[in-house]
Design a protein around this motif. Structure first.
Motif, PDB file in Angstrom:
ATOM      1  N   GLY A 178       0.815  -1.214   0.000  1.00  0.00           N
ATOM      2  CA  GLY A 178       0.000   0.000   0.000  1.00  0.00           C
ATOM      3  C   GLY A 178       0.842   1.254   0.000  1.00  0.00           C
ATOM      4  O   GLY A 178       2.060   1.217   0.205  1.00  0.00           O
ATOM      5  N   ILE A 179       0.150   2.366  -0.261  1.00  0.00           N
ATOM      6  CA  ILE A 179       0.866   3.644  -0.356  1.00  0.00           C
ATOM      7  C   ILE A 179       0.875   4.408   0.962  1.00  0.00           C
ATOM      8  O   ILE A 179       1.651   5.344   1.139  1.00  0.00           O
ATOM      9  N   ASP A 180      -0.013   4.039   1.867  1.00  0.00           N
ATOM     10  CA  ASP A 180      -0.073   4.751   3.145  1.00  0.00           C
ATOM     11  C   ASP A 180      -0.766   3.864   4.178  1.00  0.00           C
ATOM     12  O   ASP A 180      -1.119   2.713   3.890  1.00  0.00           O
ATOM     13  N   ASP A 181      -0.925   4.420   5.373  1.00  0.00           N
ATOM     14  CA  ASP A 181      -1.498   3.646   6.466  1.00  0.00           C
ATOM     15  C   ASP A 181      -2.898   3.134   6.124  1.00  0.00           C
ATOM     16  O   ASP A 181      -3.211   1.955   6.326  1.00  0.00           O
ATOM     17  N   ALA A 182      -3.725   3.994   5.563  1.00  0.00           N
ATOM     18  CA  ALA A 182      -5.110   3.598   5.275  1.00  0.00           C
ATOM     19  C   ALA A 182      -5.156   2.468   4.256  1.00  0.00           C
ATOM     20  O   ALA A 182      -5.891   1.480   4.421  1.00  0.00           O
ATOM     21  N   ARG A 214       9.337   7.076  -9.583  1.00  0.00           N
ATOM     22  CA  ARG A 214      10.077   7.346  -8.354  1.00  0.00           C
ATOM     23  C   ARG A 214      10.318   8.843  -8.156  1.00  0.00           C
ATOM     24  O   ARG A 214      10.595   9.287  -7.056  1.00  0.00           O
ATOM     25  N   HIS A 215      10.238   9.621  -9.215  1.00  0.00           N
ATOM     26  CA  HIS A 215      10.489  11.066  -9.071  1.00  0.00           C
ATOM     27  C   HIS A 215       9.245  11.796  -8.610  1.00  0.00           C
ATOM     28  O   HIS A 215       9.320  12.813  -7.950  1.00  0.00           O
ATOM     29  N   ASP A 216       8.117  11.241  -9.010  1.00  0.00           N
ATOM     30  CA  ASP A 216       6.839  11.847  -8.627  1.00  0.00           C
ATOM     31  C   ASP A 216       6.003  10.680  -8.136  1.00  0.00           C
ATOM     32  O   ASP A 216       5.131  10.176  -8.831  1.00  0.00           O
ATOM     33  N   PRO A 217       6.325  10.202  -6.954  1.00  0.00           N
ATOM     34  CA  PRO A 217       5.964   8.825  -6.612  1.00  0.00           C
ATOM     35  C   PRO A 217       4.491   8.551  -6.349  1.00  0.00           C
ATOM     36  O   PRO A 217       4.060   7.418  -6.485  1.00  0.00           O
ATOM     37  N   GLY A 218       3.696   9.550  -5.944  1.00  0.00           N
ATOM     38  CA  GLY A 218       2.306   9.246  -5.645  1.00  0.00           C
ATOM     39  C   GLY A 218       2.126   8.506  -4.339  1.00  0.00           C
ATOM     40  O   GLY A 218       1.089   7.914  -4.091  1.00  0.00           O
ATOM     41  N   TYR A 219       3.167   8.500  -3.523  1.00  0.00           N
ATOM     42  CA  TYR A 219       3.052   7.933  -2.174  1.00  0.00           C
ATOM     43  C   TYR A 219       3.993   8.715  -1.289  1.00  0.00           C
ATOM     44  O   TYR A 219       4.976   9.296  -1.741  1.00  0.00           O
ATOM     45  N   GLU A 220       3.645   8.695  -0.023  1.00  0.00           N
ATOM     46  CA  GLU A 220       4.374   9.457   0.973  1.00  0.00           C
ATOM     47  C   GLU A 220       5.736   8.817   1.258  1.00  0.00           C
ATOM     48  O   GLU A 220       5.856   7.598   1.264  1.00  0.00           O
ATOM     49  N   GLY A 263       8.621   8.894  -0.342  1.00  0.00           N
ATOM     50  CA  GLY A 263       9.594   8.744  -1.413  1.00  0.00           C
ATOM     51  C   GLY A 263      10.509   7.534  -1.195  1.00  0.00           C
ATOM     52  O   GLY A 263      10.022   6.425  -0.956  1.00  0.00           O
ATOM     53  N   PRO A 264      11.818   7.745  -1.260  1.00  0.00           N
ATOM     54  CA  PRO A 264      12.748   6.610  -1.157  1.00  0.00           C
ATOM     55  C   PRO A 264      12.660   5.876   0.188  1.00  0.00           C
ATOM     56  O   PRO A 264      13.047   4.713   0.272  1.00  0.00           O
ATOM     57  N   HIS A 265      12.131   6.548   1.212  1.00  0.00           N
ATOM     58  CA  HIS A 265      12.059   5.885   2.525  1.00  0.00           C
ATOM     59  C   HIS A 265      10.983   4.812   2.546  1.00  0.00           C
ATOM     60  O   HIS A 265      11.103   3.812   3.233  1.00  0.00           O
ATOM     61  N   LEU A 266       9.910   5.019   1.774  1.00  0.00           N
ATOM     62  CA  LEU A 266       8.897   3.971   1.687  1.00  0.00           C
ATOM     63  C   LEU A 266       9.279   2.945   0.615  1.00  0.00           C
ATOM     64  O   LEU A 266       8.911   1.778   0.698  1.00  0.00           O
ATOM     65  N   THR A 273      15.690  15.704  -7.068  1.00  0.00           N
ATOM     66  CA  THR A 273      15.455  14.751  -8.159  1.00  0.00           C
ATOM     67  C   THR A 273      14.511  13.616  -7.763  1.00  0.00           C
ATOM     68  O   THR A 273      14.191  12.776  -8.598  1.00  0.00           O
ATOM     69  N   HIS A 274      14.100  13.569  -6.505  1.00  0.00           N
ATOM     70  CA  HIS A 274      13.210  12.505  -6.052  1.00  0.00           C
ATOM     71  C   HIS A 274      12.100  13.064  -5.178  1.00  0.00           C
ATOM     72  O   HIS A 274      12.309  14.026  -4.444  1.00  0.00           O
ATOM     73  N   GLY A 275      10.955  12.425  -5.216  1.00  0.00           N
ATOM     74  CA  GLY A 275       9.865  12.817  -4.341  1.00  0.00           C
ATOM     75  C   GLY A 275      10.128  12.379  -2.907  1.00  0.00           C
ATOM     76  O   GLY A 275      10.857  11.431  -2.669  1.00  0.00           O
TER      77      GLY A 275
END
Lengths: 373, 373
Positions: A105-109, A177-183, A185-188, A218-220
């Protein structure tokens, strides 16, 4: 009826399949047959067909066409992170077992919805390919810790800082990965592998506090994340991950685990245990990859033998939670208690995976080399 | 009237005087004369008299007898931490300038009383010997940062873990360190040097969150402390300090500063600056000690020339605050905003000290060696 190899549909045939999944599947020809594949880009599909030796007759531009096939047992989902949940949902609704890239998933919800989803389809296997759970060096580290090599763990520390800029042909260059659409960025995206290792070796995290900083255009997502961790076991730790735009000099990049009876330095495919009055022991395993081979073995044994999955949605959600709660902590300036959904937090949160089939790590004495010095 | 050397009374003649202060004072014979000394232990006083070449006629068992002498300009206070405040107070009341070991008090409340105290005695100089403020490598690092070597600092990270058990003849063996009578144990005793360096190079900390752990039965206070830091500048960082009972393998133990234009690795008497398209530059200074010599120069110039003191009570209180608020954060499970007492927090919190007399660091081109590679 289940004697044939698992008939696998591959959804998404990008870099992760080429680098991570196909090399593992190649070694598991008795277990898996690639029956169909989908990619919205025909040239990428042709590239895959070429190296994987499959026919373009089994290609679908739209993954939903692939899911409509009745000759598929399971699908591998290797897509941008925001696709993981909706495509898994579609695959389960089509009656297919699923092996899907992390995170869940992209986030907690969405992570929680993902967990509910698999509860709805209890007859189907879902394995999230968190390869770190399956990595041989990590499993070895865990087995040494379980045997008491470190005594009581009291402090864990991991700093990993490396330049992250788009490089042609590398994961860093993929547009999502540059405009990732999830919170996060590289940490997720990358960081959840680290939290997977941390949970495997230290148990669950009960509290997290974080600070973040943006220093990469260069990264979200934030480039720097530093998380202070309290573990269920009582130990504490810090995880600092930096993905700056600027090149950085060589970094140690090892996870150090400090116990009352020993210290472990856990690096990439190598770990060192230091105990008083003993020479340091440097362990290296013969592992073939970062854990994907083992993940596919677990998936196979789950489908065929009813073995438990280690890389469950819930377990990979827990890895995400550390990052997501850390980001929330940073935004709000508070310490976050991890919500122990869907079950209690635990000091031995993750089972140590071992296959039914022979496991080189524990069954072959030559597989691990140890140097003392 | 003030042409004579400063007539110094030494209160406490233990290991810190022998290792830290006397070597500096020996090099400053024109600036300082040891006129009196006090120790509650006569054998320790005799040991001091012996190596310092002073007469037992100038010995007092009780420091209050020393303070009663009219032929003293100033006192050096080198006692257990809980004595710093009361003895400084007594010395100021006796009309003496004071150079006193860090930290400025045992806790937040005493630190604030300490600041109020020196405001009451504005005609007298008080310098807290936070030698890290005066250390040549640290001053060099700060001057390079001021010149823009790193661009905008975004991340700072320092992990220092080392065994701390009583060793005969070392600071670790002094009884007051085992049952210290102040909060934080080694983190308030040794750790404030690290927070001094962090403040000198990164500016003030605005928020701190901490986790702690006890894994050392031989010293008071928690053994492990990990602090997440938000700087006034906007940068973030982590400081992890461990003082375990068990020996640990070799640690990197350098402070890394990550900027948008360069990275600095700051170690003991050596620092490296890495910038893109340039070879790494390794700097070493010829510094004679950990900064005590320079602290005594600042004290002398403050008394004789009216120069500002860099190691003020307020500045060393700020170093303490990071540790004390970090400990409070850990106890209460909250992020702490640093209370900017006695003045505003600042991104360039500490002035870069430079003496009126010639400064080898900036006036002698041979004093700093640079290797490129």
């Amino acid at each position: 009826m289940q004697d044939h190899a698992i008939r696998l549909g591959v959804i998404g045939t990008g870099l992760a399949v080429e680098r991570l999944h196909w090399p593992a599947l190649q070694r598991l020809k008795h277990e898996y047959t690639i029956t169909a594949f989908a990619n919205h880009s025909r040239p990428k599909a042709e590239h895959f067909a070429n190296y994987a030796g499959v026919s373009m007759d089994d290609y679908a531009e739209d993954y939903r066409d692939l899911l409509g096939r009745s000759d598929l047992d399971a699908v591998l989902i290797s897509l941008p992170i925001p696709m993981n949940y909706p495509v898994t949902k579609a695959a389960l609704e089509a009656g297919k077992h699923v092996i899907c890239e992390k995170p869940a998933g992209i986030d907690d919800a969405e992570g929680r919805k993902f967990i509910e989803l698999i509860e709805t389809f209890q007859d189907l296997i879902v394995l999230i390919t968190e390869n770190s759970f399956y990595q041989d060096t990590a499993r070895l580290a865990r087995s040494l810790i379980d045997k008491g090599a470190l005594g009581r763990l009291h402090l864990a520390s991991w700093r990993t800082v490396s330049q992250l800029v788009p490089k042609a042909g590398e994961f860093s260059s993929t547009p999502w990965r540059h405009d990732p659409g999830y919170e996060g960025g590289p940490h997720l995206d990358a960081g959840v592998h680290h939290t997977a290792i941390i949970r495997l070796l230290c148990g669950d995290v009960s509290h997290v506090s974080g600070v973040t900083q943006d220093a990469n255009t260069t990264h979200g997502g934030p480039s720097d994340l530093s998380l202070n961790l309290k573990f269920v076991s009582g130990a504490v730790g810090n995880y600092t991950a930096g993905y700056p735009e600027l090149a950085v000099p060589k970094e140690p990049n090892d996870l150090r685990l400090y116990g009352t009876e020993g210290v472990m330095s856990f690096g990439y495919r190598q770990l060192t245990v230091s105990r008083p009055e003993e020479p340091d022991a440097v362990y290296r395993t013969g592992q073939v990859d970062g854990g994907h081979f083992n993940a596919f073995v677990n998936f196979f044994e789950a489908i065929r033998l009813g073995e438990p999955v280690v890389g469950t949605v819930a377990q990979t959600f827990r890895n995400m939670q550390i990052v997501l709660d850390g980001l929330e902590s940073a935004r709000r300036g508070v310490v976050r208690a991890i919500d122990p959904y869907p079950s209690e937090l635990s000091a031995t949160a993750l089972p140590l995976w071992s296959p039914v089939r022979s496991d080189p790590l524990f069954d072959n004495p030559d597989y691990v080399t140890v140097e003392h010095g």
